[in-house]
Design a protein around this motif. Structure first.
Motif, mmCIF file in Angstrom:
data_model
loop_
_atom_site.group_PDB
_atom_site.id
_atom_site.type_symbol
_atom_site.label_atom_id
_atom_site.label_comp_id
_atom_site.label_asym_id
_atom_site.label_seq_id
_atom_site.Cartn_x
_atom_site.Cartn_y
_atom_site.Cartn_z
ATOM 1 N N GLU A 115 5.620 -8.593 -6.185
ATOM 2 C CA GLU A 115 6.201 -9.786 -5.570
ATOM 3 C C GLU A 115 5.523 -10.103 -4.231
ATOM 4 O OE1 GLU A 115 8.747 -11.972 -6.557
ATOM 5 O OE2 GLU A 115 8.523 -11.003 -8.513
ATOM 6 N N LEU A 116 5.287 -9.078 -3.431
ATOM 7 C CA LEU A 116 4.670 -9.296 -2.122
ATOM 8 C C LEU A 116 3.231 -9.775 -2.249
ATOM 9 C CD1 LEU A 116 6.082 -6.238 -0.141
ATOM 10 C CD2 LEU A 116 6.874 -8.626 -0.106
ATOM 11 N N VAL A 117 2.479 -9.203 -3.179
ATOM 12 C CA VAL A 117 1.094 -9.638 -3.382
ATOM 13 C C VAL A 117 1.073 -11.080 -3.891
ATOM 14 C CG1 VAL A 117 -1.035 -9.239 -4.698
ATOM 15 C CG2 VAL A 117 0.196 -7.296 -3.726
ATOM 16 N N GLU A 118 1.957 -11.414 -4.815
ATOM 17 C CA GLU A 118 2.020 -12.786 -5.328
ATOM 18 C C GLU A 118 2.403 -13.771 -4.236
ATOM 19 O OE1 GLU A 118 4.586 -12.587 -8.763
ATOM 20 O OE2 GLU A 118 2.958 -11.786 -10.020
ATOM 21 N N ARG A 119 3.223 -13.330 -3.311
ATOM 22 C CA ARG A 119 3.599 -14.184 -2.173
ATOM 23 C C ARG A 119 2.378 -14.540 -1.322
ATOM 24 N NH1 ARG A 119 8.180 -12.983 2.439
ATOM 25 N NH2 ARG A 119 7.930 -14.974 3.450
ATOM 26 N N HIS A 120 1.345 -13.709 -1.403
ATOM 27 C CA HIS A 120 0.088 -13.955 -0.695
ATOM 28 C C HIS A 120 -0.934 -14.680 -1.576
ATOM 29 C CE1 HIS A 120 1.803 -10.966 2.050
ATOM 30 N NE2 HIS A 120 0.970 -11.455 2.947
ATOM 31 N N GLY A 121 -0.504 -15.175 -2.714
ATOM 32 C CA GLY A 121 -1.401 -15.919 -3.589
ATOM 33 C C GLY A 121 -2.237 -15.049 -4.509
ATOM 34 N N GLY A 122 -1.921 -13.758 -4.565
ATOM 35 C CA GLY A 122 -2.722 -12.834 -5.367
ATOM 36 C C GLY A 122 -1.969 -12.256 -6.543
ATOM 37 N N VAL A 169 0.849 -1.203 0.000
ATOM 38 C CA VAL A 169 0.000 0.000 0.000
ATOM 39 C C VAL A 169 0.880 1.248 0.000
ATOM 40 C CG1 VAL A 169 -1.699 1.308 1.338
ATOM 41 C CG2 VAL A 169 -1.946 -1.178 1.065
ATOM 42 N N PHE A 170 1.923 1.244 0.808
ATOM 43 C CA PHE A 170 2.845 2.379 0.858
ATOM 44 C C PHE A 170 3.425 2.667 -0.529
ATOM 45 C CE2 PHE A 170 6.990 4.310 1.247
ATOM 46 C CZ PHE A 170 6.802 5.315 2.177
ATOM 47 N N ASN A 171 3.900 1.630 -1.221
ATOM 48 C CA ASN A 171 4.507 1.827 -2.539
ATOM 49 C C ASN A 171 3.510 2.412 -3.530
ATOM 50 O OD1 ASN A 171 6.735 0.663 -1.339
ATOM 51 N ND2 ASN A 171 6.901 -1.020 -2.778
ATOM 52 N N LEU A 172 2.290 1.906 -3.533
ATOM 53 C CA LEU A 172 1.276 2.414 -4.467
ATOM 54 C C LEU A 172 0.910 3.867 -4.154
ATOM 55 C CD1 LEU A 172 -0.984 -0.756 -4.692
ATOM 56 C CD2 LEU A 172 0.515 0.163 -6.491
ATOM 57 N N ILE A 214 6.532 -1.893 -16.193
ATOM 58 C CA ILE A 214 6.734 -1.162 -14.932
ATOM 59 C C ILE A 214 6.827 -2.089 -13.723
ATOM 60 C CG2 ILE A 214 5.727 1.008 -15.722
ATOM 61 C CD1 ILE A 214 3.173 0.141 -14.117
ATOM 62 N N PHE A 215 6.441 -3.350 -13.893
ATOM 63 C CA PHE A 215 6.530 -4.314 -12.798
ATOM 64 C C PHE A 215 7.852 -5.080 -12.799
ATOM 65 C CE2 PHE A 215 1.899 -3.843 -13.333
ATOM 66 C CZ PHE A 215 1.558 -3.499 -12.031
ATOM 67 N N GLN A 216 8.749 -4.741 -13.716
ATOM 68 C CA GLN A 216 10.058 -5.383 -13.758
ATOM 69 C C GLN A 216 11.044 -4.586 -12.899
ATOM 70 O OE1 GLN A 216 11.425 -6.042 -17.764
ATOM 71 N NE2 GLN A 216 9.396 -6.703 -18.435
ATOM 72 N N ALA A 217 11.911 -5.293 -12.232
ATOM 73 C CA ALA A 217 12.906 -4.639 -11.369
ATOM 74 C C ALA A 217 13.780 -3.700 -12.190
ATOM 75 C CB ALA A 217 13.772 -5.683 -10.677
ATOM 76 N N GLY A 218 13.921 -2.476 -11.700
ATOM 77 C CA GLY A 218 14.793 -1.492 -12.320
ATOM 78 C C GLY A 218 14.182 -0.707 -13.462
ATOM 79 N N VAL A 219 12.925 -0.942 -13.792
ATOM 80 C CA VAL A 219 12.286 -0.250 -14.912
ATOM 81 C C VAL A 219 11.445 0.914 -14.400
ATOM 82 C CG1 VAL A 219 10.584 -0.471 -16.776
ATOM 83 C CG2 VAL A 219 12.244 -2.300 -16.368
ATOM 84 N N ARG A 220 11.648 2.061 -15.023
ATOM 85 C CA ARG A 220 10.821 3.245 -14.744
ATOM 86 C C ARG A 220 10.290 3.758 -16.075
ATOM 87 N NH1 ARG A 220 13.620 7.680 -11.489
ATOM 88 N NH2 ARG A 220 11.483 8.247 -10.985
ATOM 89 N N GLY A 224 9.826 -0.185 -6.701
ATOM 90 C CA GLY A 224 8.599 -0.155 -5.898
ATOM 91 C C GLY A 224 7.485 -1.038 -6.414
ATOM 92 N N LEU A 225 7.145 -0.928 -7.687
ATOM 93 C CA LEU A 225 6.056 -1.743 -8.236
ATOM 94 C C LEU A 225 6.464 -3.201 -8.376
ATOM 95 C CD1 LEU A 225 4.541 0.709 -10.864
ATOM 96 C CD2 LEU A 225 3.550 0.008 -8.667
ATOM 97 N N TRP A 226 7.715 -3.433 -8.720
ATOM 98 C CA TRP A 226 8.209 -4.810 -8.788
ATOM 99 C C TRP A 226 8.067 -5.474 -7.417
ATOM 100 C CZ3 TRP A 226 12.526 -6.410 -5.932
ATOM 101 C CH2 TRP A 226 12.874 -7.753 -6.102
ATOM 102 N N PHE A 227 8.522 -4.772 -6.383
ATOM 103 C CA PHE A 227 8.473 -5.308 -5.026
ATOM 104 C C PHE A 227 7.024 -5.506 -4.575
ATOM 105 C CE2 PHE A 227 9.266 -4.723 -0.316
ATOM 106 C CZ PHE A 227 9.887 -5.941 -0.143
#
Length: 164
Positions: A121-128, A44-47, A94-100, A115-118
């Motif tokens: 990754e965190l949402v996918e870690r929760h199955g989403g 949420v912070f990143n978004l 934009i979801f790839q590491a290092g891409v702006r 930020g968006l890559w991370f």
């Protein structure tokens, strides 16, 4: 949402925005979920930080909407902002590491493109999943979480479940 908004209060003030310009609705109707609270706060912070950093209009017109929805398949949390948007060609990049995105680079805002890559990754870690639904006017990201996360933690947490 409240703790994350408090963390962002200094950035909001620096930009001339108020906390009440971040509005949320529908979240109170969402169930309690098996998630790692700190990791989801980071998402949420990143978004929200991106939405704040990349807004270029009048401060009084700034706003972010966060909406929670639930249907028979999933739980969704929508994040809408009226910032610079994302070029459609960059929708997935934009979801790839290092891409702006090019337009983000032109703002001279600091960032490493993580930020968006991370967040994804965190949402996918929760199955989403974290997807960009709409590129501009408003830009709309959505976190989609499976219903089963109401009943038990994702497999990555079976040994050490997160806070519920």
């Amino acid at each position: 949402m409240a703790p994350t908004k408090r963390f962002l209060a200094p950035l909001l003030r620096q930009r001339g925005f108020q906390e009440d310009q971040i509005q949320h609705f529908g979240l109170e109707g969402l169930p309690v979920l098996y998630v790692d609270t700190l990791l989801m706060m980071q998402v949420v912070f990143n978004l929200l930080e991106n939405a704040i950093k990349y807004y270029r209009g009048q401060a009084r017109k700034f706003r972010i909407e966060i909406e929670g929805k639930r249907d028979e398949r999933q739980i969704q949390i929508f994040f809408r902002d009226w910032g610079i948007g994302v070029p459609p060609i960059m929708r997935e990049d934009i979801f790839q590491a290092g891409v702006r995105a090019e337009n983000a680079l032109h703002t001279r805002e600091p960032g490493d493109g993580l930020g968006l890559w991370f967040a994804r990754e965190l949402v996918e870690r929760h199955g989403g999943s974290l997807v960009l639904n709409k590129c501009a006017d408003p830009t709309e990201f959505v976190i989609e979480l499976p219903h089963w996360i109401e009943q038990h933690p994702p497999k990555t947490y079976e040994q050490d479940p997160p806070d519920r």
